[in-house]
Design a protein around this motif. Sequence first.
Motif, short mmCIF file in Angstrom:
data_model
loop_
_atom_site.label_atom_id
_atom_site.label_comp_id
_atom_site.label_asym_id
_atom_site.label_seq_id
_atom_site.Cartn_x
_atom_site.Cartn_y
_atom_site.Cartn_z
N GLN A 99 0.90 -0.98 0.05
CA GLN A 99 0.37 0.20 0.32
C GLN A 99 0.96 1.25 -0.21
O GLN A 99 0.35 2.59 -0.37
CB GLN A 99 -0.95 0.17 1.14
N HIS B 251 -7.15 -10.07 6.65
CA HIS B 251 -6.93 -8.59 5.92
C HIS B 251 -5.30 -8.34 5.66
O HIS B 251 -5.21 -8.03 3.52
CB HIS B 251 -7.83 -7.41 6.21
N CYS C 122 -10.85 -0.35 3.17
CA CYS C 122 -9.25 -0.52 3.16
C CYS C 122 -9.20 1.06 2.62
O CYS C 122 -9.37 1.51 2.29
CB CYS C 122 -8.94 -1.57 2.14
N LEU C 123 -7.66 0.81 3.23
CA LEU C 123 -6.91 2.41 3.22
C LEU C 123 -6.70 2.73 1.96
O LEU C 123 -7.28 3.87 1.39
CB LEU C 123 -5.75 3.08 3.95
N HIS D 159 -3.02 -9.05 0.86
CA HIS D 159 -2.79 -7.44 1.13
C HIS D 159 -1.24 -8.06 -0.11
O HIS D 159 -0.78 -7.26 -0.70
CB HIS D 159 -1.82 -6.37 1.47
ZN LIG Z 1 -6.46 -2.96 3.04
#
Ligand SMILES: [Zn+2]
Length: 187
Positions: free
Chosen positions: A50, A134, A92-93, A138
């Motif tokens: 991310q 979660h 989710c960011l 990723h």
């Molecule tokens: Zn996420």
Amino acid sequence: MILPIALYPHPFLRRRMQPVEKITDEIQALAENMIETMRNAPGVGLAAPQVLADARLFVIQPDTEDPSTTQVFINPEIIAREGKMELYEEGCLSIPGVLAKVRRPWVIRVRFQDLKGQWQEARFEGFPARVIQHEFDHLDGVLFLDRLPQLRRRLLRKDLQAVEEGKIRPGYPFVHPRLRPQPQTIG
Ligand SMILES: [Zn+2]
């Protein structure tokens, strides 16, 4: 340092991350920056892809009010999934404004390295187990959207399209594949 968060559908979010070979100063700094970035957002978890870092590493803080719940996971493996399956709302960011209930096991056992490089094994249940699953996804390029039934996902199409087109912009620094040139990979 607060790092920009890659927004859906950034292609980096779909890549499988490389194992962390050695806990270098760079990895230490990445973990610290990710914790700062997660708290700033604010979020309860953040994974390396991310922030466009190619590393099997994520951070969590399941209780945003309590910094002592912060934990760093390096090269994590989920070695057991137990208990009943639970349906719980996730966001989710990297996908701002989109929430959906995801079915996941209630209890997990995780093996991972800490920031000192020590291998740890621990059992998590409830919300922390949810956050870990979660974030773990990723690292394999999997988003919570992928775990939704088709119909549910179809209902989110408009919201996802808004994110894709850059119409939804979060209050934290971000990188969007259509709004800015893609930055270089860190680490
Ligand atoms: Zn996420």
